[in-house]
Every structure is written in C-alpha cells, then in structure tokens.
Motif scaffolding. Structure first.
Motif, PDB file in Angstrom:
ATOM      1  N   ALA B  76       0.817  -1.212   0.000  1.00  0.00           N
ATOM      2  CA  ALA B  76       0.000   0.000   0.000  1.00  0.00           C
ATOM      3  C   ALA B  76       0.851   1.262   0.000  1.00  0.00           C
ATOM      4  O   ALA B  76       0.372   2.329  -0.375  1.00  0.00           O
ATOM      5  N   GLY B  79       0.982   2.687  -3.318  1.00  0.00           N
ATOM      6  CA  GLY B  79      -0.277   3.153  -3.882  1.00  0.00           C
ATOM      7  C   GLY B  79      -0.566   4.589  -3.509  1.00  0.00           C
ATOM      8  O   GLY B  79       0.276   5.288  -2.941  1.00  0.00           O
ATOM      9  N   HIS B  80      -1.763   5.030  -3.822  1.00  0.00           N
ATOM     10  CA  HIS B  80      -2.153   6.406  -3.519  1.00  0.00           C
ATOM     11  C   HIS B  80      -3.063   6.488  -2.304  1.00  0.00           C
ATOM     12  O   HIS B  80      -3.720   7.494  -2.092  1.00  0.00           O
ATOM     13  N   GLY B  81      -3.137   5.437  -1.540  1.00  0.00           N
ATOM     14  CA  GLY B  81      -3.937   5.463  -0.334  1.00  0.00           C
ATOM     15  C   GLY B  81      -5.339   4.949  -0.584  1.00  0.00           C
ATOM     16  O   GLY B  81      -5.698   4.522  -1.675  1.00  0.00           O
ATOM     17  N   ALA B  82      -6.108   5.024   0.479  1.00  0.00           N
ATOM     18  CA  ALA B  82      -7.474   4.514   0.426  1.00  0.00           C
ATOM     19  C   ALA B  82      -8.312   5.369  -0.522  1.00  0.00           C
ATOM     20  O   ALA B  82      -8.003   6.543  -0.736  1.00  0.00           O
ATOM     21  N   PRO B  83      -9.358   4.801  -1.098  1.00  0.00           N
ATOM     22  CA  PRO B  83     -10.234   5.592  -1.973  1.00  0.00           C
ATOM     23  C   PRO B  83     -10.876   6.737  -1.206  1.00  0.00           C
ATOM     24  O   PRO B  83     -11.198   6.605  -0.026  1.00  0.00           O
ATOM     25  N   TYR B  84     -11.022   7.862  -1.905  1.00  0.00           N
ATOM     26  CA  TYR B  84     -11.465   9.076  -1.231  1.00  0.00           C
ATOM     27  C   TYR B  84     -12.672   9.628  -1.955  1.00  0.00           C
ATOM     28  O   TYR B  84     -12.648   9.800  -3.176  1.00  0.00           O
TER      29      TYR B  84
END
Lengths: 99, 164
Positions: B76, B79-84
């Motif tokens: 993770a 990645g770009h982090g959790a969906p926002y």
C-alpha cells in the motif's frame, strides 16, 4: 504521488532534526531541531492515516502537536530563566540537574 | 514559532558563538562530557571529527529509515492510499476530525487540554521575575545553600529562597 514520497520526506526531516540534536549545543536550536523531529514523525503519521483512510493517525498527530507545544513552552521558559540568572545558555554546561 | 522569535529577541541570537568563546579554558578537574562539547564547539581536528561523526550518524539514520520505509513489503505504500470520496463529512475534514476528537478520543483530548494548562502554568512559573525588581533583597543564606550550587532550579529557589 504515492505514499512513499511523503514517507521519504518525513524521514529526511526527521534525520535533519536528529543531526541538529546531536551536533548543536544551543538549547534554542536544540528545541527547534526537536520540533523538526516531531514534525517528521507527524508527517509520516498523516501519510499512514491517508494510506488506510483512517482518522486515528490524524488525531495522534494533533496530540503530538499539543505535546510539542507544551514542551516548547517549558523549554523556552527554562531558557529565559537561565538567561535571567546569567547562566551559560549551553546544554553542555547544564548537564547537572541535581538540585 | 512566534514564541521562538520572542525568546530569540529576548536572549539574543548569538549564544552559539558566545558560549563557545566565552566559556574560557577549563581546569583539568572538569573532565567529562563537557570536554566533548568543548571539542565540538572549538576548532581543530577533534572538533571537525566530532561534527563529521554527528553528520555521519544522521546520514546513517536517514539511510536506515529510507531502507525501512521504501524497502518495505507493504504494497500500500506504493499506492495512492485509500479511496477518497469528497463530502461534508469525508475523511480529513474538520467535521470528521472534530467528531473523532469528541467521541472516540475524548480522553486523549481532555488529557491534552490538562497538559496544555499545566504547561502554561509551568511556563509562567519558570519565566517570572523572581524576588521582585531588587535583585539583592532578602539574600539570607541557609545552611543548605552552601551545599548546593546556585541556579539549579530547586524548589527553594523557585519560591525565592536564594536569588542572585
């Protein structure tokens, strides 16, 4: 940008603060470098918080900022007290804490 | 930051040089950790060596942190982090933070507020003017004062027992 960039920046900021804490002797600069280390840790907390989509890291960062404010308040008060007593403002001279 | 500016303006910004030059030579009876500081502040091969050592230690710390952070097995991190999803109560908004602070982290919030109060009181106690404007008033010596070095911030000094 991926999360790793934020973590890299936080590592760089933390290391800069650590170098300052190791090499400097003026307590004012020492406090500033401590602040730098805390802010590096805060940045990684925020980055991880964003990574998981969870607010706990942000709350912890806020608490860390509060503790840092308290620490700076006490530290600067001590520096002012030292200056009033004409003691050397130098951490090597102040290593004896026994009263 | 404003506090820093005020204190630097009060104390003066040149302590680093003043402390280094004004410390003066010391007798051989004061060997110890301060000698390292003396060498660090002074000039010469030992001072530059110690400074270099500090920089090398910091660089090693940076390399270690970068290895730990960027070489991690956590996928993770790349990645770009959790969906926002934007919204009035989305992640990271003031409403979200305030809700967390006043529900789940209420104890931490209250403890932090007490800590701020104690720090404010402590700052006032530390930085107040001791013993009034006249510095020499009430300078009676107690027997215990002879055994204790001056300006160590003890309780009796805090209440104005022996003030220089």
């Amino acid at each position: 940008m991926s999360i790793a960039w934020y973590l890299a920046v936080s590592a760089i900021v933390f290391s800069l603060g650590a170098v300052g804490v190791i090499t400097r002797r003026n307590p004012l600069v020492l406090l500033l470098c401590l602040e730098l280390m805390l802010n590096g840790a805060n940045l990684s907390l925020i980055a991880f918080s964003r990574m998981w989509g969870n607010g706990d890291g942000q709350i912890l960062a806020l608490i860390v900022m509060t503790v840092a404010a308290c620490e700076v308040c006490i530290g600067l008060g001590m520096i002012v007290a030292l200056y009033r007593r004409r003691l050397p403002v130098d951490v090597d001279e102040l290593r004896e804490l026994q009263g | 930051m404003v506090l820093y500016v005020f204190v630097v303006a009060y104390v003066g910004g040149e302590e680093d040089d003043a402390a280094t030059n004004g410390a003066g030579p010391r007798g051989p009876s004061q060997w110890g950790m301060s000698q390292i500081g003396e060498r660090l502040g002074g000039s010469g091969p030992v001072a530059s060596g110690l400074r270099l050592g500090g920089a090398v230690a910091g660089g090693a710390l940076l390399v270690e942190l970068l290895i730990a952070l960027l070489g991690t097995g956590l996928e993770a991190v790349r990645g770009h982090g959790a969906p926002y999803a934007p919204g009035p109560h989305a992640f990271g908004t003031p409403a979200y933070i305030g809700n967390l602070l006043l529900t789940r982290f209420l104890l931490a919030f209250e403890v932090a507020s007490f800590l701020l109060l104690i720090a404010a009181v402590g700052g006032v106690v530390l930085a107040r003017r001791r013993g009034g404007l006249d510095d020499d008033a009430g300078d009676d010596l107690a027997p215990l004062d002879l055994m204790r070095p001056l300006g160590t911030g003890s309780m009796s000094e805090g209440v104005g027992g022996r003030v220089r």
